[in-house]
Structure formats: structure tokens, C-alpha cells
Design an enzyme around this catalytic site. Structure first.
Site, PDB file in Angstrom:
ATOM      1  N   LEU A 222      37.114  38.558  51.041  1.00  0.00           N
ATOM      2  CA  LEU A 222      36.109  38.845  50.031  1.00  0.00           C
ATOM      3  C   LEU A 222      36.740  39.162  48.683  1.00  0.00           C
ATOM      4  O   LEU A 222      37.529  40.095  48.554  1.00  0.00           O
ATOM      5  CB  LEU A 222      35.234  40.019  50.486  1.00  0.00           C
ATOM      6  CG  LEU A 222      34.140  40.456  49.502  1.00  0.00           C
ATOM      7  CD1 LEU A 222      33.129  39.330  49.298  1.00  0.00           C
ATOM      8  CD2 LEU A 222      33.456  41.725  49.999  1.00  0.00           C
ATOM      9  N   ASP A 223      36.392  38.363  47.674  1.00  0.00           N
ATOM     10  CA  ASP A 223      36.816  38.571  46.279  1.00  0.00           C
ATOM     11  C   ASP A 223      38.333  38.579  46.113  1.00  0.00           C
ATOM     12  O   ASP A 223      38.855  39.183  45.174  1.00  0.00           O
ATOM     13  CB  ASP A 223      36.232  39.885  45.727  1.00  0.00           C
ATOM     14  CG  ASP A 223      34.716  39.847  45.661  1.00  0.00           C
ATOM     15  OD1 ASP A 223      34.161  38.748  45.500  1.00  0.00           O
ATOM     16  OD2 ASP A 223      34.088  40.913  45.767  1.00  0.00           O
TER      17      ASP A 223
END
Length: 279
Positions: A222-223
């Protein structure tokens, strides 16, 4: 004269530029721009070459280039043509608006084939600009079903990239794998700071003096995918969360469009979890 972009990544060694340019000259290609970079830590070589010439057999050119490059070299030959994209949204309009306005006036460098949203708020805006809008509701569905419905729409259009223009859903590993290296996200934070939800609230509570935004390729982490572009702006004690969000939206638009321009012009190489960007 035809235009051709040559993208090469390979292990570094002496004489690469000479070998490459010799092959291009033998095929009567004129180099009008050439950029190269050596990642010394990983002994990796990257180059982007813009050429003109009457080239009839790109496969033969690619074969000759590979013969003159180290093993495991990657060569991409790209004729000038606009990319095709699908845009995924939720409710926020600011990034989508920038994309669709540029698309309307033929300055995006790509063609928007469709907009897909998990809410219906942006349908009217998209359709007024002639772009088909598909509403795929996520409520009451398993993620696999929700994502399958999105993929069925994307796959109708044979797109080159999927752009997450404030699409506020976390994609599964299977979805990311299906479009590996083709999903671009705008994150409302200067990564790696403030990963995840509510980054402006996190920034406010931390008392930061700079906020920013990051455009990156999406991976399973994530990210944390390879970063393409980032920008920042200064804030101070007068900024609450609301003011930070307003300022942040302006940066988000700029960062995402900057990243897309670089991608559509084939100026971005992915190397591990980093990028090499030739501006």
C-alpha cells in the site's frame, strides 16, 4: 519521416552507447535526442532515444540491438501514438477534471476510453465531455466480485494504463497483478510520510510545515510503489485540516498530470522499487 522512441535497460558495460548508435545508424535512423543514466550501485544502464527515419522492420532492429547488448537487456521500440487509458474515481472531481479537460482539448497525450466509479456522482460531468461512465457499486459485494466487474469494463477498451484519480479503494493483489506496471495512483501525501487514510489529518496532528502529493505506480504494498513525481507546498500554524486539504488538492492535480505526461511520452523506467525519469 517516421518517429521512433527506443527504450533500453540492461547491465552496464563499456561501449554500450557506441554499440547502440552504430546499430541505429546502420538502419538509417537519425538520433534527435538521447538521454542515458547509469545506476552505479546496481550496475544498470538506461537510455531513451528519440529517432526519425524510414523504418520498415522494427523486429529486425530490435534483434540487432539485442545482439549488441548484454544478456537480459530489455529493448522497447515505440512508434509515436497516443496511449489509451481508463480512469477510476470515487467522488472527488479535481483530478478527473484536469484529465478530462486536457483530453477534450487533445493535450493529454492519451485518449480517455472510459471513467469507472464506485459512486455515481461524477457520471454527469464525464458524460458531458463525451466519456462513457460506468458505475460499479462496491456496497454489499465481495471484493473479488467488485473488482471482476471493473476488470470486465477495462478489458473492453484494451487500455495501456489505468489511472486512479482519487479512487478510494484498496486494490487486491490479483487486480494489481492483472495490470502490473500499468496502474498509476495519486496519493495525497509526500510519501513515505503519512501512508494510508487521512494523511492531511495526520499531517495536521504532527504539525508539519510542508505538505505534498505523490504519483506512483501501484504494487501490492500500500502506497509504496515506485514513485514517479512529487511536489510540495509550505503550510503554517494558520492551516487547519480543511485548509490543508484545499491546498493539497491543487498539488494533487499538478503531480498526477505531471506523472501522466512523463508516462505517455515514454520517459519513465521502473527499476525495482524506484524509477528513472528522463525529463
Amino acid at each position: 519521416m517516421n518517429e521512433l522512441t527506443v527504450l533500453i535497460s540492461c547491465p552496464d558495460q563499456v561501449g554500450l552507447v557506441t554499440n547502440i548508435t552504430r546499430v541505429l545508424a546502420a538502419h538509417q535512423l537519425n538520433i534527435i535526442a538521447m538521454r542515458e543514466f547509469v545506476d552505479e550501485a546496481n550496475q544498470a544502464f538506461f537510455t531513451r532515444i528519440a529517432c526519425t527515419g524510414a523504418l520498415n522492420d522494427t523486429e529486425k532492429l530490435k534483434e540487432k540491438l539485442l545482439e549488441n547488448l548484454p544478456n537480459s537487456a530489455e529493448v522497447n521500440l515505440i512508434s509515436r501514438q497516443e496511449k489509451q487509458i481508463a480512469v477510476l474515481v470515487t467522488k472527488e472531481y479535481h483530478c478527473l477534471a484536469e484529465i478530462l479537460i486536457k483530453n477534450q482539448f487533445k493535450t493529454l497525450g492519451a485518449n480517455v476510453q472510459c471513467v469507472i466509479g464506485n459512486y455515481g456522482e461524477l457520471r454527469d460531468f464525464s458524460e458531458k465531455l463525451g466519456i462513457p461512465y460506468f458505475h460499479v457499486d462496491h456496497n454489499g459485494k465481495e471484493k473479488t466480485v467488485f473488482e471482476s466487474e471493473i476488470k470486465q469494463i477495462i478489458n473492453r477498451f484494451d487500455v495501456d494504463y489505468v489511472v486512479l484519480a482519487k479512487f478510494m479503494r484498496i486494490l487486491s493483489a490479483d487486480f494489481v497483478k492483472d495490470y502490473e506496471g500499468k496502474i498509476v495512483n495519486i496519493h495525497h501525501s509526500f510519501l513515505p510520510a503519512f501512508i494510508g487514510a487521512n494523511p492531511y489529518k495526520q499531517a495536521f496532528e504532527r504539525g508539519v510545515k510542508i505538505i505534498g502529493a505523490t504519483a506512483h505506480f501501484v504494487t501490492n504494498n500500500l502506497d509504496e510503489g515506485p514513485i514517479i513525481t512529487q511536489h510540495t507546498t509550505h503550510v503554517d500554524h494558520n492551516y487547519g485540516v480543511k485548509e490543508m486539504i484545499i491546498a493539497g488538492k491543487e498539488i494533487e492535480k499538478k503531480v498526477l498530470l505531471d506523472a501522466l505526461e512523463l508516462i505517455f511520452e515514454d520517459r519513465v523506467f521502473v527499476s525495482g522499487n524506484k524509477t528513472v525519469v528522463f525529463r
